[in-house]
Motif scaffolding. Structure first.
Motif, mmCIF file in Angstrom:
data_model
loop_
_atom_site.group_PDB
_atom_site.id
_atom_site.type_symbol
_atom_site.label_atom_id
_atom_site.label_comp_id
_atom_site.label_asym_id
_atom_site.label_seq_id
_atom_site.Cartn_x
_atom_site.Cartn_y
_atom_site.Cartn_z
ATOM 1 N N GLY A 139 0.800 -1.223 0.000
ATOM 2 C CA GLY A 139 0.000 0.000 0.000
ATOM 3 C C GLY A 139 0.829 1.267 0.000
ATOM 4 O O GLY A 139 0.335 2.337 0.320
ATOM 5 N N PRO A 184 -0.335 3.260 -5.099
ATOM 6 C CA PRO A 184 -1.637 2.719 -5.509
ATOM 7 C C PRO A 184 -1.445 1.518 -6.433
ATOM 8 O O PRO A 184 -0.376 1.351 -7.039
ATOM 9 N N GLU A 207 4.622 1.367 6.906
ATOM 10 C CA GLU A 207 3.264 1.537 7.434
ATOM 11 C C GLU A 207 2.811 2.990 7.349
ATOM 12 O O GLU A 207 1.640 3.272 7.086
ATOM 13 N N ALA A 250 1.991 3.853 3.746
ATOM 14 C CA ALA A 250 0.690 3.276 3.399
ATOM 15 C C ALA A 250 -0.435 4.112 4.013
ATOM 16 O O ALA A 250 -1.471 4.325 3.381
ATOM 17 N N GLN A 251 -0.221 4.596 5.235
ATOM 18 C CA GLN A 251 -1.208 5.463 5.874
ATOM 19 C C GLN A 251 -1.387 6.746 5.066
ATOM 20 O O GLN A 251 -2.504 7.209 4.855
ATOM 21 N N ARG A 304 -3.482 5.984 2.044
ATOM 22 C CA ARG A 304 -4.907 5.819 2.412
ATOM 23 C C ARG A 304 -5.555 7.179 2.654
ATOM 24 O O ARG A 304 -6.682 7.427 2.205
ATOM 25 N N GLN A 310 -6.173 8.931 -0.616
ATOM 26 C CA GLN A 310 -7.288 8.337 -1.352
ATOM 27 C C GLN A 310 -8.643 8.713 -0.752
ATOM 28 O O GLN A 310 -9.655 8.650 -1.437
ATOM 29 N N GLN A 311 -8.655 9.122 0.516
ATOM 30 C CA GLN A 311 -9.912 9.527 1.158
ATOM 31 C C GLN A 311 -10.308 10.948 0.792
ATOM 32 O O GLN A 311 -11.415 11.374 1.101
ATOM 33 N N THR A 344 -8.756 14.995 4.332
ATOM 34 C CA THR A 344 -7.634 14.463 5.116
ATOM 35 C C THR A 344 -6.363 15.297 4.971
ATOM 36 O O THR A 344 -5.315 14.911 5.487
ATOM 37 N N ARG A 355 -2.600 14.634 6.568
ATOM 38 C CA ARG A 355 -1.416 14.411 5.743
ATOM 39 C C ARG A 355 -0.337 15.438 6.068
ATOM 40 O O ARG A 355 0.852 15.105 6.128
#
Length: 125
Positions: free
Chosen positions: A24, A27, A61, A64-65, A68, A71-72, A76, A80
């Motif tokens: 992740g 993409p 990790e 990947a966060q 995510r 993508q939201q 966000t 970020r």
């Protein structure tokens, strides 16, 4: 671009590229005819960001966060920003420690150079 071409361009193994996608960090890469990965410019930009963040010490990790959160959507952005700001602070701290180590190493090198040049004894500190 094929996975082989991307692998050569960035000096990564194909397994690493697959791992970045699976973990992740980037993409999912689109597929071309026959189901093979077909890297587009946007995929390469994500890969370059992942490589930059990894070289800056960002854990898998956390990358990947970040993806995510991206993508939201725009809601966000503050999250970020905090994530990237924390990473910048950690990187600056690492740089400070590296600078301290480099200064000490330079001092030692200067002492050795003087000792070799002058034939004088070197007393370790």
């Amino acid at each position: 671009m094929t996975i082989g071409e991307v692998s050569k361009k960035y000096g990564l193994t194909q397994d690493t590229l697959r791992y970045y996608e699976r973990a992740g960090m980037i993409p999912p890469v689109g597929r071309g005819p026959g189901g093979k990965r077909d890297y587009r410019e946007e995929d390469l930009r994500w890969l370059e960001l992942a490589l930059c963040m990894r070289s800056a010490g960002l854990r898998v990790e956390v990358m990947a966060q970040y993806l995510r959160l991206f993508q939201q959507g725009e809601a966000t952005m503050p999250d970020r920003l905090r994530l990237l700001s924390r990473q910048r602070e950690a990187l600056l701290e690492r740089r400070s420690k590296i600078d301290e180590s480099l200064a000490r190493l330079n001092y030692k090198i200067e002492r050795y150079e003087a000792a070799v040049r002058d034939g004088s004894p070197l007393w370790e500190e």
